[in-house]
Design an enzyme around this catalytic site. Structure first.
Site, PDB file in Angstrom:
ATOM      1  CB  ALA A 240      36.574  49.124  22.487  1.00 36.60           C
TER       2      ALA A 240
ATOM      3  CD  GLU B 116      20.625  33.884  28.484  1.00 35.21           C
ATOM      4  OE1 GLU B 116      20.867  33.949  27.261  1.00 35.21           O
ATOM      5  OE2 GLU B 116      20.469  34.895  29.205  1.00 35.21           O
TER       6      GLU B 116
ATOM      7  N   GLY C 122      31.383  51.056  22.254  1.00 36.35           N
ATOM      8  CA  GLY C 122      30.120  51.087  22.990  1.00 36.35           C
ATOM      9  C   GLY C 122      29.247  49.875  22.707  1.00 36.35           C
TER      10      GLY C 122
ATOM     11  CB  SER D 283      40.005  56.189  24.261  1.00 40.72           C
ATOM     12  OG  SER D 283      39.288  57.407  24.115  1.00 40.72           O
TER      13      SER D 283
ATOM     14  CG  HIS E   5      48.019  56.344  59.690  1.00 43.22           C
ATOM     15  ND1 HIS E   5      48.206  57.113  58.565  1.00 43.22           N
ATOM     16  CD2 HIS E   5      49.257  56.160  60.253  1.00 43.22           C
ATOM     17  CE1 HIS E   5      49.504  57.394  58.454  1.00 43.22           C
ATOM     18  NE2 HIS E   5      50.151  56.823  59.470  1.00 43.22           N
TER      19      HIS E   5
END
Length: 482
Positions: free
Chosen positions: A280, A40, A282, A190, A463
């Site tokens: 933003a 890394e 991709g 978006s 529930h």
């Protein structure tokens, strides 16, 4: 393989890249006794831990609380009157930063405890079964390994014409440090990254203009889900959303200038002047410095071709001892996809044949409320139904019919379930609503097992919980079987 030939290698496995995919692969390999090294050059943990899912969830958690406390009308429904909400931007940013440090430290310790060797530097291939690592000092060492996994990830994509300066025009890499709160910010794109940051910025009092080149906002989401979600996540907020327009040029400065043109005709629309721009649009694979040509591998727009066992492919044949996982493969660019691919690659290296099943991998957008999906889109399901000659089933289950959602005064939500009307097999699901990111897991498990709504309809749910939204959908689907 005999011990003698294994001993000829410095390591059994070298993983290049310590993001989620590389981390999971290295840990899995070390846990199973392989002599493992992981290379890394940046921060351990890659995009997800340092610049992606982890810090952004911290920002969303904090800004989400601000949104909740500032929503006087919602609180009034419970009979609660809160004082005006105040927040400290720096402390919100510090929360995200501290979380990153904690998780990065934990991840590094986990690898060391598992027995993996961490090699700091930039890794690249030096022909078959050989990896060169260039340390920050410039020193280069070459290591041999029986197998190599490429897990170099992706970087944000900045379209041509857009100039970034990291301060007034920036990508998600910089946005997560929340260095300042622009009064008016334009977000280009978006998809889930743009939506999550729009959620953060509007909660903290910024005005947002959202620019989407495709002909509808939220183009990557199910159209029905996008329509209902946009009412709350976009229309209900200080967001001016525009679709079908392209940011032809973006020039940093004070103010930032954005030249908008019509996507179809490229005719000028207008020039905006805003305080900041978040790009933003991709992500692109990080593969160009891997020296792939030394093993004869050609990428597809930078993505490394792999089969479902994660073997790197050339002309339809696997390259011996070479594997790739994560965003660099361009499949589903999600941290948990990378981790799953890492596990699959190592299982195959260990001799346990296993293939990845992308259909059962869920995805989520952590807006308030959340959006999630798994399996096929409606268009893909219709295509499959036509190709295989079965009738597609589709049911909708609404949060406004759910007791828990009503108790929370959060009944805005929808689940859409896609299934095969003959066999009952669950093909996919799309959810918008409170805790959608958690709810999707139940359907993901059903898709993984290729289960039918026939059995699923009889499973008892607690529930009152939100999980009953899923139960209702299963029961409706079972009732609609051909």
């Amino acid at each position: 393989m005999s011990d003698a030939s294994a001993a000829n290698f410095d390591f059994d496995l070298i993983v290049i890249g310590a993001g989620y995919g590389g981390f999971d692969a290295a840990k899995h390999a070390a846990d199973h006794g392989l002599r493992t090294a992981i290379v890394e050059s940046r921060d351990m943990g890659g995009t997800c831990v340092n610049r992606g899912c982890v810090p952004s969830k911290a920002l969303l958690a904090a800004s989400g609380r601000v949104r909740e406390l500032a929503d006087a009308e919602h609180l009034r429904g419970f009979g609660i009157h809160a004082a005006p909400v105040r927040f400290e931007r720096q402390k919100i940013a510090d929360h995200a930063n501290q979380l990153v440090t904690t998780i990065r430290t934990n991840l590094t310790k986990t690898l060391e405890r598992a027995g993996a060797t961490i090699l700091r530097g930039k890794g690249r291939l030096e022909g078959s079964q050989r990896v060169a690592v260039r340390e920050a000092s410039g020193i280069e060492r070459v290591y041999s390994a029986r197998d190599v996994i490429l897990a170099t990830g992706s970087d944000p994509f900045v379209p041509p014409g857009i100039e970034t300066d990291g301060r007034t025009v920036f990508t998600s890499d910089e946005a997560i440090s929340l260095e300042w709160l622009p009064r008016w910010i334009a977000i280009i794109g978006s998809g889930y990254i743009g939506l999550e940051f729009a959620d953060v910025y509007t909660a903290l009092g910024c005005e947002v203009t959202m620019i989407e080149a495709l002909d509808r906002v939220m183009p990557t989401f199910d159209p029905d889900i996008a329509k209902i979600a946009a009412r709350r996540l976009i229309d209900g907020r200080d967001i001016d959303a525009r679709s079908g327009v392209l940011a032809k040029t973006v020039t940093p400065g004070s103010p930032v200038r954005i030249e908008l043109v019509e996507m179809a005709s490229r005719e000028p629309v207008e020039t905006l002047e805003v305080d900041a721009v978040l790009v933003a649009t991709g992500r692109v694979p990080v593969s160009k410095d891997l020296n792939l040509e030394s093993v004869g591998v050609t990428t597809n727009r930078g993505f490394i071709p792999v089969d479902e066992a994660m073997r790197v492919m050339v002309d339809g044949n696997p390259v011996p001892h070479l594997w790739a996982v994560g965003d660099v493969t361009g499949k589903m660019m999600l941290a948990h996809t990378a981790a799953a691919q890492g596990g699959v690659a190592v299982d195959n290296i260990l001799g346990h044949q296993r293939l990845i099943d992308y259909r059962s991998i869920p995805a989520a957008t952590f807006t308030h409320p959340e959006i999630s999906s798994v399996g096929l889109s409606e268009a893909e399901a219709r295509e499959q139904a036509a190709a295989e000659g079965f009738e597609l089933g589709l049911v909708r289950s609404y949060f406004k019919a759910n007791s828990k959602a009503l108790a929370e005064l959060e009944s805005d939500g929808l689940m859409k379930l896609l299934f095969n009307r003959s066999s009952g097999e669950v093909l996919g699901a799309h959810i918008y609503g409170l805790h959608a990111a958690d709810l999707i897991q139940e359907i993901a498990n059903a898709v993984a097992r290729r289960q039918s709504v026939r059995e699923l309809a009889n499973e008892v749910h607690t529930h009152p919980t939100l999980s009953e939204v899923v139960e209702v959908a299963y029961k409706q689907a079972a009732g609609a079987l051909a």
